[in-house]
Write a protein that holds these residues in place. Sequence first.
Motif, PDB file in Angstrom:
ATOM      1  N   PHE A  36       0.886  -1.157   0.000  1.00  7.93           N
ATOM      2  CA  PHE A  36       0.000   0.000   0.000  1.00  7.93           C
ATOM      3  C   PHE A  36       0.928   1.212   0.000  1.00  7.93           C
ATOM      4  CE2 PHE A  36      -2.918   2.991   2.210  1.00  7.93           C
ATOM      5  CZ  PHE A  36      -4.030   2.868   1.400  1.00  7.93           C
ATOM      6  N   LEU A  37       1.008   1.901  -1.131  1.00  9.36           N
ATOM      7  CA  LEU A  37       1.960   2.980  -1.353  1.00  9.36           C
ATOM      8  C   LEU A  37       1.229   4.316  -1.372  1.00  9.36           C
ATOM      9  CD1 LEU A  37       3.688   1.217  -4.383  1.00  9.36           C
ATOM     10  CD2 LEU A  37       4.283   1.017  -1.956  1.00  9.36           C
ATOM     11  N   ALA A  55      -2.186  -0.430  -8.899  1.00  5.54           N
ATOM     12  CA  ALA A  55      -3.500   0.165  -9.107  1.00  5.54           C
ATOM     13  C   ALA A  55      -3.423   1.586  -8.553  1.00  5.54           C
ATOM     14  CB  ALA A  55      -4.568  -0.636  -8.381  1.00  5.54           C
ATOM     15  N   LEU A  56      -3.887   2.555  -9.315  1.00  8.69           N
ATOM     16  CA  LEU A  56      -3.811   3.954  -8.904  1.00  8.69           C
ATOM     17  C   LEU A  56      -5.127   4.402  -8.288  1.00  8.69           C
ATOM     18  CD1 LEU A  56      -2.165   6.633  -8.926  1.00  8.69           C
ATOM     19  CD2 LEU A  56      -3.183   7.084 -11.167  1.00  8.69           C
ATOM     20  N   VAL A  57      -5.023   5.074  -7.132  1.00  7.15           N
ATOM     21  CA  VAL A  57      -6.185   5.656  -6.467  1.00  7.15           C
ATOM     22  C   VAL A  57      -5.992   7.160  -6.426  1.00  7.15           C
ATOM     23  CG1 VAL A  57      -7.482   5.826  -4.304  1.00  7.15           C
ATOM     24  CG2 VAL A  57      -6.579   3.605  -5.054  1.00  7.15           C
ATOM     25  N   PRO A  73      -6.512  10.746  11.341  1.00  3.09           N
ATOM     26  CA  PRO A  73      -7.428   9.647  11.050  1.00  3.09           C
ATOM     27  C   PRO A  73      -7.664   9.670   9.536  1.00  3.09           C
ATOM     28  CG  PRO A  73      -8.416  11.216  12.600  1.00  3.09           C
ATOM     29  CD  PRO A  73      -7.132  11.799  12.128  1.00  3.09           C
ATOM     30  N   TRP A  74      -7.600   8.555   8.931  1.00  5.81           N
ATOM     31  CA  TRP A  74      -7.786   8.498   7.484  1.00  5.81           C
ATOM     32  C   TRP A  74      -8.654   7.290   7.169  1.00  5.81           C
ATOM     33  CZ3 TRP A  74      -3.654   6.741   3.462  1.00  5.81           C
ATOM     34  CH2 TRP A  74      -4.086   7.061   2.177  1.00  5.81           C
ATOM     35  N   PRO A  75      -9.970   7.401   7.410  1.00  3.37           N
ATOM     36  CA  PRO A  75     -10.852   6.255   7.197  1.00  3.37           C
ATOM     37  C   PRO A  75     -10.877   5.779   5.749  1.00  3.37           C
ATOM     38  CG  PRO A  75     -12.126   8.215   7.799  1.00  3.37           C
ATOM     39  CD  PRO A  75     -10.685   8.566   7.935  1.00  3.37           C
ATOM     40  N   GLU A  76     -10.764   6.691   4.788  1.00  6.21           N
ATOM     41  CA  GLU A  76     -10.745   6.276   3.383  1.00  6.21           C
ATOM     42  C   GLU A  76      -9.517   5.409   3.101  1.00  6.21           C
ATOM     43  OE1 GLU A  76     -10.785   9.488   4.370  1.00  6.21           O
ATOM     44  OE2 GLU A  76     -12.749  10.256   3.782  1.00  6.21           O
ATOM     45  N   GLY A  77      -8.390   5.773   3.688  1.00  5.97           N
ATOM     46  CA  GLY A  77      -7.178   4.982   3.533  1.00  5.97           C
ATOM     47  C   GLY A  77      -7.331   3.605   4.149  1.00  5.97           C
ATOM     48  N   SER A  78      -7.943   3.551   5.326  1.00  2.00           N
ATOM     49  CA  SER A  78      -8.193   2.254   5.974  1.00  2.00           C
ATOM     50  C   SER A  78      -9.033   1.356   5.079  1.00  2.00           C
ATOM     51  CB  SER A  78      -8.922   2.448   7.313  1.00  2.00           C
ATOM     52  OG  SER A  78      -8.135   3.165   8.216  1.00  2.00           O
ATOM     53  N   MET A  79     -10.033   1.942   4.449  1.00  2.00           N
ATOM     54  CA  MET A  79     -10.890   1.153   3.555  1.00  2.00           C
ATOM     55  C   MET A  79     -10.110   0.677   2.325  1.00  2.00           C
ATOM     56  SD  MET A  79     -13.598   0.849   5.218  1.00  2.00           S
ATOM     57  CE  MET A  79     -14.562   0.020   3.990  1.00  2.00           C
ATOM     58  N   LEU A 127      -7.946  -2.173   3.428  1.00  2.00           N
ATOM     59  CA  LEU A 127      -8.793  -3.351   3.582  1.00  2.00           C
ATOM     60  C   LEU A 127      -9.095  -3.978   2.216  1.00  2.00           C
ATOM     61  CD1 LEU A 127     -10.532  -5.246   5.315  1.00  2.00           C
ATOM     62  CD2 LEU A 127     -12.372  -3.565   5.116  1.00  2.00           C
ATOM     63  N   GLY A 128      -9.384  -3.146   1.231  1.00  2.00           N
ATOM     64  CA  GLY A 128      -9.646  -3.655  -0.123  1.00  2.00           C
ATOM     65  C   GLY A 128      -8.441  -4.391  -0.682  1.00  2.00           C
ATOM     66  N   LEU A 129      -7.242  -3.845  -0.466  1.00  2.00           N
ATOM     67  CA  LEU A 129      -6.040  -4.531  -0.925  1.00  2.00           C
ATOM     68  C   LEU A 129      -5.893  -5.869  -0.206  1.00  2.00           C
ATOM     69  CD1 LEU A 129      -3.289  -4.740  -2.403  1.00  2.00           C
ATOM     70  CD2 LEU A 129      -2.297  -3.486  -0.480  1.00  2.00           C
ATOM     71  N   LEU A 130      -6.047  -5.866   1.099  1.00  2.00           N
ATOM     72  CA  LEU A 130      -5.913  -7.102   1.874  1.00  2.00           C
ATOM     73  C   LEU A 130      -6.897  -8.171   1.390  1.00  2.00           C
ATOM     74  CD1 LEU A 130      -5.441  -5.641   5.451  1.00  2.00           C
ATOM     75  CD2 LEU A 130      -3.729  -6.913   4.133  1.00  2.00           C
TER      76      LEU A 130
END
Length: 183
Positions: free
Chosen positions: A92-93, A149-151, A167-173, A176-179
Amino acid sequence: MRSTDATLLIVPGWQGSGPDHWQSRWERSLSSARRVEQANWDRPDREDWPRRLAAAVAAADKPVVVVAHSLGVPTLLHAAPLLPVGKVRGAFLVAPPDLDVAELDPMVANFGPMPTAPLPFPSVLVASRTDPYCSYARAEGFALDWGSALVDAGDAGHINADAGYGPWPEGSMRLLGLLQSLK
């Protein structure tokens, strides 16, 4: 894959990630997260930083997912040839610096030029359209080079605590998607 099925190696950039940075928060809140410590956060060493990351990967008792921010991204890229084959399952970069820009601080620029070899594992690159250290167009090119994959994070500055990303909830999501995409 769940976060507990992997060792999440947190790889901060130059000067480390302070206590309010999203990486530090994730490290505190995720039981499987471990920070890759560097000898000196203020004097990045292009040889030592990747070696320390490779040693942390080798020492992990589970598959590894790397979570790199800023100078942590080229640290991973320089470490990639040193990593045990198959041990890193994904990366996750976030907000890589453009190491080929003349205005970069010499402490960071010594990591250049930016490696362009494809990563040997799945990766997601989160980039901002207003990052002062890397244009979005360059980040697009990096994603293509690395097979990431570019976000598009939009107007997010350097995606750090100074830009409002404690806090970065979008990053956490996104993590999670990558995992969930990994086996």
